[in-house]
Motif scaffolding. Structure first.
Motif, PDB file in Angstrom:
ATOM      1  N   TYR A   6       0.835  -1.199   0.000  1.00  0.00           N
ATOM      2  CA  TYR A   6       0.000   0.000   0.000  1.00  0.00           C
ATOM      3  C   TYR A   6       0.870   1.249   0.000  1.00  0.00           C
ATOM      4  CZ  TYR A   6      -2.466   3.816   2.329  1.00  0.00           C
ATOM      5  OH  TYR A   6      -2.953   5.051   2.674  1.00  0.00           O
ATOM      6  N   THR A   7       0.503   2.233  -0.789  1.00  0.00           N
ATOM      7  CA  THR A   7       1.174   3.526  -0.786  1.00  0.00           C
ATOM      8  C   THR A   7       0.129   4.619  -0.606  1.00  0.00           C
ATOM      9  OG1 THR A   7       1.045   3.665  -3.209  1.00  0.00           O
ATOM     10  CG2 THR A   7       3.079   2.790  -2.263  1.00  0.00           C
ATOM     11  N   PRO A   8       0.379   5.599   0.245  1.00  0.00           N
ATOM     12  CA  PRO A   8      -0.613   6.646   0.507  1.00  0.00           C
ATOM     13  C   PRO A   8      -0.893   7.502  -0.720  1.00  0.00           C
ATOM     14  CG  PRO A   8       1.113   6.622   2.193  1.00  0.00           C
ATOM     15  CD  PRO A   8       1.585   5.749   1.071  1.00  0.00           C
ATOM     16  N   LYS A   9      -2.044   8.094  -0.731  1.00  0.00           N
ATOM     17  CA  LYS A   9      -2.430   9.015  -1.801  1.00  0.00           C
ATOM     18  C   LYS A   9      -1.558  10.266  -1.745  1.00  0.00           C
ATOM     19  CE  LYS A   9      -6.421  11.778  -3.306  1.00  0.00           C
ATOM     20  NZ  LYS A   9      -7.856  12.075  -3.040  1.00  0.00           N
ATOM     21  N   PRO A  10      -0.996  10.700  -2.868  1.00  0.00           N
ATOM     22  CA  PRO A  10      -0.170  11.911  -2.871  1.00  0.00           C
ATOM     23  C   PRO A  10      -0.997  13.142  -2.479  1.00  0.00           C
ATOM     24  CG  PRO A  10       0.164  10.636  -4.879  1.00  0.00           C
ATOM     25  CD  PRO A  10      -1.024  10.038  -4.186  1.00  0.00           C
ATOM     26  N   ILE A  11      -0.408  14.034  -1.728  1.00  0.00           N
ATOM     27  CA  ILE A  11      -1.126  15.241  -1.309  1.00  0.00           C
ATOM     28  C   ILE A  11      -1.407  16.167  -2.491  1.00  0.00           C
ATOM     29  CG2 ILE A  11      -0.196  15.161   1.031  1.00  0.00           C
ATOM     30  CD1 ILE A  11       1.794  17.339   0.226  1.00  0.00           C
ATOM     31  N   THR A  12      -0.731  15.906  -3.601  1.00  0.00           N
ATOM     32  CA  THR A  12      -0.948  16.730  -4.796  1.00  0.00           C
ATOM     33  C   THR A  12      -2.142  16.270  -5.627  1.00  0.00           C
ATOM     34  OG1 THR A  12       0.723  15.365  -5.883  1.00  0.00           O
ATOM     35  CG2 THR A  12       1.437  17.506  -5.022  1.00  0.00           C
ATOM     36  N   ASP A  13      -2.793  15.169  -5.232  1.00  0.00           N
ATOM     37  CA  ASP A  13      -3.973  14.695  -5.973  1.00  0.00           C
ATOM     38  C   ASP A  13      -5.194  15.507  -5.544  1.00  0.00           C
ATOM     39  OD1 ASP A  13      -2.307  12.849  -7.101  1.00  0.00           O
ATOM     40  OD2 ASP A  13      -3.555  11.107  -6.628  1.00  0.00           O
ATOM     41  N   ILE A  14      -5.318  16.700  -6.085  1.00  0.00           N
ATOM     42  CA  ILE A  14      -6.385  17.605  -5.671  1.00  0.00           C
ATOM     43  C   ILE A  14      -7.533  17.671  -6.683  1.00  0.00           C
ATOM     44  CG2 ILE A  14      -4.771  19.018  -4.341  1.00  0.00           C
ATOM     45  CD1 ILE A  14      -4.857  21.081  -6.619  1.00  0.00           C
ATOM     46  N   PHE A  15      -7.385  16.990  -7.808  1.00  0.00           N
ATOM     47  CA  PHE A  15      -8.412  17.060  -8.840  1.00  0.00           C
ATOM     48  C   PHE A  15      -9.348  15.848  -8.821  1.00  0.00           C
ATOM     49  CE2 PHE A  15      -4.975  19.790 -10.257  1.00  0.00           C
ATOM     50  CZ  PHE A  15      -5.652  20.935 -10.644  1.00  0.00           C
ATOM     51  N   THR A  16      -9.089  14.908  -7.926  1.00  0.00           N
ATOM     52  CA  THR A  16      -9.965  13.754  -7.724  1.00  0.00           C
ATOM     53  C   THR A  16     -10.317  13.673  -6.242  1.00  0.00           C
ATOM     54  OG1 THR A  16      -7.960  12.378  -7.595  1.00  0.00           O
ATOM     55  CG2 THR A  16      -9.172  12.378  -9.679  1.00  0.00           C
ATOM     56  N   ASN A  17     -11.473  13.078  -5.955  1.00  0.00           N
ATOM     57  CA  ASN A  17     -11.965  13.021  -4.582  1.00  0.00           C
ATOM     58  C   ASN A  17     -11.871  11.619  -3.979  1.00  0.00           C
ATOM     59  OD1 ASN A  17     -12.756  15.806  -4.512  1.00  0.00           O
ATOM     60  ND2 ASN A  17     -14.558  15.268  -5.742  1.00  0.00           N
ATOM     61  N   ASP A  18     -10.925  10.825  -4.438  1.00  0.00           N
ATOM     62  CA  ASP A  18     -10.777   9.457  -3.942  1.00  0.00           C
ATOM     63  C   ASP A  18     -10.471   9.461  -2.446  1.00  0.00           C
ATOM     64  OD1 ASP A  18     -10.724   9.256  -6.680  1.00  0.00           O
ATOM     65  OD2 ASP A  18      -8.618   8.679  -6.798  1.00  0.00           O
ATOM     66  N   ALA A 157      -2.261   5.603 -16.072  1.00  0.00           N
ATOM     67  CA  ALA A 157      -1.949   4.666 -14.989  1.00  0.00           C
ATOM     68  C   ALA A 157      -0.447   4.594 -14.698  1.00  0.00           C
ATOM     69  CB  ALA A 157      -2.474   3.279 -15.339  1.00  0.00           C
ATOM     70  N   GLN A 158       0.374   5.012 -15.632  1.00  0.00           N
ATOM     71  CA  GLN A 158       1.817   4.984 -15.393  1.00  0.00           C
ATOM     72  C   GLN A 158       2.251   6.065 -14.412  1.00  0.00           C
ATOM     73  OE1 GLN A 158       4.261   4.649 -18.988  1.00  0.00           O
ATOM     74  NE2 GLN A 158       2.462   3.950 -20.132  1.00  0.00           N
ATOM     75  N   TRP A 159       1.395   7.080 -14.214  1.00  0.00           N
ATOM     76  CA  TRP A 159       1.811   8.232 -13.420  1.00  0.00           C
ATOM     77  C   TRP A 159       0.850   8.585 -12.288  1.00  0.00           C
ATOM     78  CZ3 TRP A 159       6.591   9.394 -14.742  1.00  0.00           C
ATOM     79  CH2 TRP A 159       7.015   9.102 -16.045  1.00  0.00           C
ATOM     80  N   ASP A 160      -0.433   8.307 -12.469  1.00  0.00           N
ATOM     81  CA  ASP A 160      -1.409   8.711 -11.453  1.00  0.00           C
ATOM     82  C   ASP A 160      -1.611   7.611 -10.426  1.00  0.00           C
ATOM     83  OD1 ASP A 160      -3.761  10.572 -10.613  1.00  0.00           O
ATOM     84  OD2 ASP A 160      -4.698   8.598 -10.821  1.00  0.00           O
ATOM     85  N   TRP A 161      -1.745   7.995  -9.160  1.00  0.00           N
ATOM     86  CA  TRP A 161      -1.896   7.047  -8.049  1.00  0.00           C
ATOM     87  C   TRP A 161      -3.151   6.194  -8.207  1.00  0.00           C
ATOM     88  CZ3 TRP A 161      -5.769   7.264  -4.146  1.00  0.00           C
ATOM     89  CH2 TRP A 161      -5.562   6.418  -3.037  1.00  0.00           C
ATOM     90  N   GLY A 162      -4.313   6.821  -8.368  1.00  0.00           N
ATOM     91  CA  GLY A 162      -5.560   6.077  -8.462  1.00  0.00           C
ATOM     92  C   GLY A 162      -5.620   5.192  -9.689  1.00  0.00           C
ATOM     93  N   ALA A 163      -5.278   5.738 -10.842  1.00  0.00           N
ATOM     94  CA  ALA A 163      -5.300   4.957 -12.078  1.00  0.00           C
ATOM     95  C   ALA A 163      -4.274   3.838 -12.031  1.00  0.00           C
ATOM     96  CB  ALA A 163      -5.023   5.872 -13.276  1.00  0.00           C
ATOM     97  N   GLY A 164      -3.147   4.080 -11.384  1.00  0.00           N
ATOM     98  CA  GLY A 164      -2.112   3.065 -11.282  1.00  0.00           C
ATOM     99  C   GLY A 164      -2.530   1.862 -10.452  1.00  0.00           C
ATOM    100  N   LEU A 165      -3.485   2.059  -9.548  1.00  0.00           N
ATOM    101  CA  LEU A 165      -4.037   0.954  -8.775  1.00  0.00           C
ATOM    102  C   LEU A 165      -5.161   0.261  -9.535  1.00  0.00           C
ATOM    103  CD1 LEU A 165      -4.173   2.733  -5.300  1.00  0.00           C
ATOM    104  CD2 LEU A 165      -2.688   0.812  -5.899  1.00  0.00           C
ATOM    105  N   TYR A 166      -6.002   1.061 -10.180  1.00  0.00           N
ATOM    106  CA  TYR A 166      -7.217   0.528 -10.802  1.00  0.00           C
ATOM    107  C   TYR A 166      -6.973  -0.191 -12.122  1.00  0.00           C
ATOM    108  CZ  TYR A 166     -11.645   0.647 -13.350  1.00  0.00           C
ATOM    109  OH  TYR A 166     -12.748   0.306 -14.099  1.00  0.00           O
ATOM    110  N   GLN A 167      -6.213   0.411 -13.020  1.00  0.00           N
ATOM    111  CA  GLN A 167      -6.073  -0.145 -14.366  1.00  0.00           C
ATOM    112  C   GLN A 167      -5.486  -1.562 -14.380  1.00  0.00           C
ATOM    113  OE1 GLN A 167      -3.161  -0.692 -16.385  1.00  0.00           O
ATOM    114  NE2 GLN A 167      -4.329  -1.219 -18.246  1.00  0.00           N
TER     115      GLN A 167
END
Length: 290
Positions: A6-18, A157-167
């Protein structure tokens, strides 16, 4: 048991509400009451909304992993590894960690574990949403199969936290469940799957349901009152599916761009600070020499 960490959500992910919940640390908090084991694109999103209206909170759905709490995908990958690769185990304890906040579950990827869920929760009612196999296949080709093969999602998915988990989880589920070729095997898998579920569940505990039947058969099977003055929900229409997915891609691209900007700004600040320090040291050295 944990494979990918598990890796925490980056604090810079401000455009999604995951949300960012590590389910491996969770446990069951509410009883599992309903297993809605119909394949996706048979009205599962509408059913999820209906079950919430009837008080079954929460109801797990693919959206729970794709756009609500992406770290769930880690445990789904654990489940795939246990069932299909023979690596580790995934039993009642793990299901309670992953689904312990839910009184119901529906949609994929849960359908890949219908037998396991029926065994884990023998007291739960089973609902089997269904539809004509040809219309289901056509709808799924235009929506989920498109999403699985979306090159934009693969890139993000290569760069984004959420997409990198989901895809990767979505790809694993699709290739495993539909034998690597949905277009070719989808209808066969549909028919085999529904036959299997019918064989696993006693008739008195199984409701086969088609969208359009309204509240009555659902409420009767679940032994709850029919909501008065409320229409049965209709959500997740095919026409809006692609647009919603593309909007999700754009939001995740913004996360990536913002993180790059912040990181780039930090690097630039470090370079400028080092430059100023070097300049000051150089000036002092010159003064000393003079």
């Amino acid at each position: 048991m944990a494979f990918q960490s598990y890796t925490p959500k980056p604090i810079t992910d401000i455009f999604t509400n995951d949300t960012d919940i590590d389910r491996r640390k969770c446990h069951r908090t509410v009883p599992m009451r309903v297993l809605a084991l119909g394949l996706g694109r048979t009205g599962t999103a509408s059913l999820r909304t209906a079950l919430k209206e009837l008080g079954f909170t929460d109801t797990y759905h693919m959206m729970s992993a794709s756009v609500e709490n992406p770290p769930d995908c880690l445990m789904w990958q654990d489940a795939f590894a246990a069932k299909y690769d023979g690596v580790g185990t995934f039993e009642r304890e793990q299901w309670d960690q992953l689904l312990g906040h839910c009184q119901a579950v529906c949609d994929w990827p849960a359908v890949a574990f219908a037998k396991e869920l029926i065994e884990a929760y023998p007291d739960a009612k089973v609902i089997l949403t269904t539809r004509d196999v040809d219309s289901w296949h056509a709808s799924t080709m235009k929506t989920v199969d498109w999403r699985v093969n979306d090159p934009e999602l693969r890139l993000v998915a290569q760069w984004d936290w959420g997409a990198g988990l989901y895809q990767p989880m979505l790809r694993r589920f699709w290739d495993t469940f539909f034998k690597g070729d949905f277009r070719r095997y989808g209808k066969r898998v549909f028919n085999d799957y529904y036959a299997e579920v019918r064989s696993l569940v006693p008739a008195e505990n199984l409701l086969e349901y088609r969208m359009g039947q309204g509240w009555e058969p659902l409420c009767q099977a679940l032994e709850v009152p029919v909501p008065k003055g409320k229409k049965f929900p209709h959500t997740n229409d095919t026409d809006g599916f692609v647009d919603r997915c593309k909007a999700r891609n754009r939001a995740q691209m913004c996360n990536i761009a913002f993180r790059a900007l912040v990181m780039g700004g930090g690097i630039l600040a470090a370079v400028l600070s080092a430059s100023v320090t070097f300049h000051r040291l150089g000036s002092r050295f010159t003064t000393i020499r003079v």
